[in-house]
Design an enzyme around this catalytic site. Structure first.
Site, PDB file in Angstrom:
ATOM      1  N   ASP A   1      47.334  12.916  55.048  1.00  0.00           N
ATOM      2  CA  ASP A   1      47.614  11.479  54.622  1.00  0.00           C
ATOM      3  C   ASP A   1      48.442  11.976  53.087  1.00  0.00           C
ATOM      4  O   ASP A   1      49.446  11.475  52.630  1.00  0.00           O
ATOM      5  CB  ASP A   1      46.805  10.619  54.203  1.00  0.00           C
ATOM      6  CG  ASP A   1      45.521  11.058  53.329  1.00  0.00           C
ATOM      7  OD1 ASP A   1      45.569  12.153  52.707  1.00  0.00           O
ATOM      8  OD2 ASP A   1      44.690  10.173  53.133  1.00  0.00           O
ATOM      9  N   GLY A   2      48.013  13.037  52.473  1.00  0.00           N
ATOM     10  CA  GLY A   2      48.587  13.402  50.822  1.00  0.00           C
ATOM     11  C   GLY A   2      49.886  13.910  51.295  1.00  0.00           C
ATOM     12  O   GLY A   2      50.949  13.940  50.531  1.00  0.00           O
TER      13      GLY A   2
ATOM     14  N   ASP B   1      41.958   6.305  50.222  1.00  0.00           N
ATOM     15  CA  ASP B   1      41.433   7.762  50.306  1.00  0.00           C
ATOM     16  C   ASP B   1      40.339   8.024  49.745  1.00  0.00           C
ATOM     17  O   ASP B   1      39.080   8.442  50.532  1.00  0.00           O
ATOM     18  CB  ASP B   1      42.546   8.793  50.017  1.00  0.00           C
ATOM     19  CG  ASP B   1      42.076  10.171  50.372  1.00  0.00           C
ATOM     20  OD1 ASP B   1      42.094  10.489  51.582  1.00  0.00           O
ATOM     21  OD2 ASP B   1      42.005  10.815  49.303  1.00  0.00           O
TER      22      ASP B   1
ATOM     23  N   ASP C   1      42.523  13.946  56.103  1.00  0.00           N
ATOM     24  CA  ASP C   1      42.334  13.527  54.672  1.00  0.00           C
ATOM     25  C   ASP C   1      43.490  14.385  53.792  1.00  0.00           C
ATOM     26  O   ASP C   1      44.090  14.020  52.845  1.00  0.00           O
ATOM     27  CB  ASP C   1      40.927  14.013  53.973  1.00  0.00           C
ATOM     28  CG  ASP C   1      40.831  13.508  52.342  1.00  0.00           C
ATOM     29  OD1 ASP C   1      41.851  12.613  52.139  1.00  0.00           O
ATOM     30  OD2 ASP C   1      39.977  13.882  51.978  1.00  0.00           O
TER      31      ASP C   1
ATOM     32  N   THR D   1      51.260   5.553  46.897  1.00  0.00           N
ATOM     33  CA  THR D   1      50.835   4.052  46.290  1.00  0.00           C
ATOM     34  C   THR D   1      49.242   4.231  45.844  1.00  0.00           C
ATOM     35  O   THR D   1      48.494   5.137  46.254  1.00  0.00           O
ATOM     36  CB  THR D   1      50.536   3.016  47.327  1.00  0.00           C
ATOM     37  OG1 THR D   1      49.988   3.589  48.438  1.00  0.00           O
ATOM     38  CG2 THR D   1      52.344   2.935  47.899  1.00  0.00           C
TER      39      THR D   1
ATOM     40  N   ASP E   1      36.466   8.525  51.698  1.00  0.00           N
ATOM     41  CA  ASP E   1      35.681  10.051  51.520  1.00  0.00           C
ATOM     42  C   ASP E   1      34.110   9.629  51.116  1.00  0.00           C
ATOM     43  O   ASP E   1      33.363  10.096  51.847  1.00  0.00           O
ATOM     44  CB  ASP E   1      36.413  10.805  50.422  1.00  0.00           C
ATOM     45  CG  ASP E   1      37.646  11.467  50.943  1.00  0.00           C
ATOM     46  OD1 ASP E   1      37.943  11.255  52.207  1.00  0.00           O
ATOM     47  OD2 ASP E   1      38.395  11.716  50.061  1.00  0.00           O
TER      48      ASP E   1
END
Length: 319
Positions: free
Chosen positions: A97-98, A115, A94, A108, A119
């Site tokens: 990806d940021g 995301d 998690d 995007t 979660d």
């Protein structure tokens, strides 16, 4: 007379030599009408390279998180070590990806929603299992699921409705809530809160397989006959497949889960350390729900005032 003819012929010749502007050379204003002033050549749409948003690196990482989460759910009932490992990797991605979104400039709205949905769903699935593992506390876990979904949905909807479609749900102004502003803008605070919140629930999950106080039914002794059956397990044709795709629902797997008792010392320590942060995260969810509700209510009051003012103005005109 001949001089006039010469001038007229020269004017006609100049007019014929003037190039004709194409529609692509004409500037188009917001109303869709062409303007002859300051002509701009509009680029051909075919020349613009198309992008496949679904294959952006942050979104590919998001798909990997989903696969790992599903795999962890598959092993969740009887294989705590495998499940915890897969679930933890999914949660750690998690943060990756940021970073990938910023590094590749591939942020995007689809990725942000993917995301958030991942979660919410993975945490909810874990809490559902904890509800069955600890029936007396089921209502607590159900309440946590409800709070998690409602606060994030309300916050996201309020951001889109009041802040505009281009506004990110992480852009929380300090005037609305300095606490939420700190939570969403400080990456360290965000990571610690989210990570330790998941760690606490993982610790509870491990305790359901290790603590005699919480789950005595999983700690029954195994005799020699059952121990032999454990070694045999479910037979498949390929030894490689047997190692990769073990059946967690077979009788042998059930006895394996009971035989491989886990030491409850570390799960208790992890749960104790992460419990305060988990409590803070739930408090933030409550604050988020309240602030989003008030923001929407302010918008409703403004709209109702504008509607009353418009109706009053219309009545005066008709009178």
């Amino acid at each position: 007379m001949s001089e006039r003819r010469t001038r007229r012929q020269a004017a006609l010749a100049a007019a014929n030599e003037t190039p004709t502007k194409s529609t692509s050379d004409v500037e188009t204003n917001s109303s869709g009408n062409g303007s002859a002033h300051s002509p701009i050549r509009v680029p051909d749409a075919k020349a613009t390279p198309s992008e496949n948003i679904f294959l952006f690196w942050p979104n590919i990482i998001g798909y990997s998180r989903i696969v790992l989460a599903i795999a962890s759910l598959y092993y969740m009932p009887l294989h705590p070590r495998t499940c915890s490992l897969l679930y933890s990797i999914s949660c750690l991605l998690d943060a990756l990806d940021g970073y990938a979104a910023r590094y590749f400039n591939q942020s995007t709205r689809f990725g942000a929603v993917l995301d958030m949905v991942t979660d919410r769903c993975t945490t909810s699935c874990l809490l559902v299992f904890l509800s069955s593992a600890f029936p007396r506390w089921a209502i607590v876990f159900q309440g946590l699921i409800t709070l998690d979904f409602s606060s994030h949905y309300m916050h996201m909807y309020a951001t889109l409705a009041m802040g505009g479609s281009e506004e990110s749900h992480k852009n929380v102004d300090k005037s609305r809530s300095w606490l939420l502003n700190l939570y969403y803008t400080n990456k360290t605070v965000l990571f610690v809160c989210c990570a330790l919140n998941e760690v606490f629930f993982i610790a509870l999950y491990l305790l359901s397989f290790s603590s005699p106080l919480l789950s005595p039914q999983l700690l029954q002794s195994v005799d020699e006959t059952k121990a032999a059956a454990i070694q045999t397990g479910a037979q498949v044709n390929s030894s490689v497949l047997r190692q990769l795709f073990t059946n967690p629902y077979s009788a042998g797997a059930l006895e394996m889960a009971r035989a491989n008792k886990m030491d409850s010392t570390w799960p208790w320590i992890i749960a104790g350390i992460s419990a305060p942060v988990m409590a803070i995260k739930q408090f933030l969810n409550i604050v988020q729900l309240i602030k989003a509700s008030k923001w929407l209510a302010e918008g409703d009051v403004k709209m109702r005032r504008e509607a009353v003012a418009a109706k009053s103005k219309k009545g005066k005109k008709s009178a």
